[in-house]
Design an enzyme around this catalytic site. Structure first.
Site, short mmCIF file in Angstrom:
data_model
loop_
_atom_site.label_atom_id
_atom_site.label_comp_id
_atom_site.label_asym_id
_atom_site.label_seq_id
_atom_site.Cartn_x
_atom_site.Cartn_y
_atom_site.Cartn_z
N ASP A 33 0.85 -1.19 0.00
CA ASP A 33 0.00 0.00 0.00
C ASP A 33 0.89 1.24 0.00
O ASP A 33 1.89 1.30 0.71
CB ASP A 33 -0.92 -0.02 1.22
CG ASP A 33 -2.07 0.94 1.08
OD1 ASP A 33 -3.23 0.49 0.98
OD2 ASP A 33 -1.83 2.17 1.07
N ILE A 34 0.49 2.25 -0.78
CA ILE A 34 1.30 3.46 -0.90
C ILE A 34 1.25 4.28 0.39
O ILE A 34 2.15 5.11 0.63
CB ILE A 34 0.80 4.30 -2.11
CG1 ILE A 34 1.88 5.22 -2.64
CG2 ILE A 34 -0.47 5.07 -1.78
CD1 ILE A 34 1.56 5.83 -3.99
N ASN A 90 -12.85 -3.26 2.40
CA ASN A 90 -13.69 -2.09 2.65
C ASN A 90 -14.75 -2.02 1.56
O ASN A 90 -14.45 -2.22 0.38
CB ASN A 90 -12.85 -0.81 2.65
CG ASN A 90 -11.97 -0.71 3.87
OD1 ASN A 90 -12.36 -1.09 4.96
ND2 ASN A 90 -10.76 -0.19 3.69
N GLY A 96 -14.72 3.76 3.95
CA GLY A 96 -13.58 4.46 3.36
C GLY A 96 -13.04 3.85 2.10
O GLY A 96 -11.89 4.07 1.72
N HIS A 103 -10.02 -5.29 -3.56
CA HIS A 103 -8.68 -5.49 -2.98
C HIS A 103 -8.82 -5.92 -1.54
O HIS A 103 -9.63 -5.40 -0.79
CB HIS A 103 -7.82 -4.23 -3.09
CG HIS A 103 -8.50 -2.98 -2.64
ND1 HIS A 103 -9.40 -2.29 -3.43
CD2 HIS A 103 -8.42 -2.28 -1.48
CE1 HIS A 103 -9.84 -1.24 -2.78
NE2 HIS A 103 -9.26 -1.20 -1.59
N LEU A 104 -7.99 -6.89 -1.20
CA LEU A 104 -7.94 -7.41 0.16
C LEU A 104 -6.73 -6.77 0.85
O LEU A 104 -5.60 -6.93 0.38
CB LEU A 104 -7.81 -8.94 0.11
CG LEU A 104 -7.73 -9.69 1.44
CD1 LEU A 104 -8.98 -9.45 2.27
CD2 LEU A 104 -7.55 -11.19 1.17
N HIS A 105 -7.00 -6.03 1.94
CA HIS A 105 -5.89 -5.47 2.71
C HIS A 105 -5.34 -6.56 3.63
O HIS A 105 -6.10 -7.22 4.36
CB HIS A 105 -6.37 -4.34 3.62
CG HIS A 105 -6.85 -3.10 2.92
ND1 HIS A 105 -6.11 -1.95 2.84
CD2 HIS A 105 -8.02 -2.84 2.30
CE1 HIS A 105 -6.80 -1.02 2.20
NE2 HIS A 105 -7.98 -1.53 1.86
P1 5GP Z 1 -9.61 1.29 0.19
O1 5GP Z 1 -9.67 2.50 1.09
O2 5GP Z 1 -10.28 1.53 -1.14
O3 5GP Z 1 -10.06 0.02 0.84
O4 5GP Z 1 -8.08 1.06 -0.09
C1 5GP Z 1 -7.38 1.63 -1.14
C2 5GP Z 1 -5.92 1.61 -0.76
O5 5GP Z 1 -5.17 1.86 -1.92
C3 5GP Z 1 -5.55 2.70 0.25
O6 5GP Z 1 -5.04 2.09 1.43
C4 5GP Z 1 -4.51 3.54 -0.49
O7 5GP Z 1 -3.45 3.97 0.36
C5 5GP Z 1 -4.03 2.60 -1.57
N1 5GP Z 1 -3.58 3.24 -2.79
C6 5GP Z 1 -4.20 4.29 -3.42
N2 5GP Z 1 -3.52 4.61 -4.54
C7 5GP Z 1 -2.46 3.77 -4.60
C8 5GP Z 1 -1.39 3.61 -5.55
O8 5GP Z 1 -1.29 4.32 -6.55
N3 5GP Z 1 -0.47 2.65 -5.28
C9 5GP Z 1 -0.56 1.85 -4.17
N4 5GP Z 1 0.40 0.92 -4.02
N5 5GP Z 1 -1.55 1.96 -3.28
C10 5GP Z 1 -2.49 2.90 -3.49
#
Ligand code: 5GP
Ligand code: ZN
Length: 117
Positions: A33-34, A90, A96, A103-105
């Protein structure tokens, strides 16, 4: 594999946008994650575009199992298999969800509060 135009994670899957890869196989890729919320924070995504967990259908079963078995590999690679880790999907604004590609965190490497904030 279907992809969605202008989808950020479809572009990462295709190698069009760089990401720090941790694991990949025929069905999924896993990358850091970035904006990590813990020492280990890896996103595991199907190569096939699925909008989110609320859009999953029974025919997506192979992709779902692949996400979970990839999580097992990532946990070993990241050295959190024994200490423990959290797996999160999420869904929607209140949770959020920001990127509309399933995507699975995988989060670990520190004590994780429960219930989450
Ligand atoms: P969500 O909040 O949709 O469950 O998670 C999306 C995740 O994607 C966030 O934790 C965010 O930091 C990550 N993310 C957003 N843009 C990028 C990117 O360009 N590269 C990477 N590696 N992660 C990203
Ligand atoms: Zn996508």
């Amino acid at each position: 594999m279907s992809r969605s135009p202008d989808c950020l994670f479809c572009k990462i899957v295709a190698g069009e946008i760089p990401a720090e890869m941790v694991y990949s196989d025929d069905l999924v890729v896993a990358f850091r994650d970035i904006a990590p919320v813990a020492p280990t924070h890896v996103l595991i995504v199907p190569r096939h575009h699925i909008d989110d967990a609320a859009a999953i259908e029974l025919t997506d079963s192979p992709n779902l199992v692949a996400l979970l078995t990839a999580a097992q590999h990532v946990a070993v690679i990241e050295n959190v298999a024994d200490s423990g880790y959290r797996l999160v999907f999420n869904v929607g604004d209140a949770a959020g969800n920001t990127v509309p590609h399933l995507h699975l965190h995988l989060v670990g490497g520190r004590e994780l509060e429960w219930p989450p904030g």
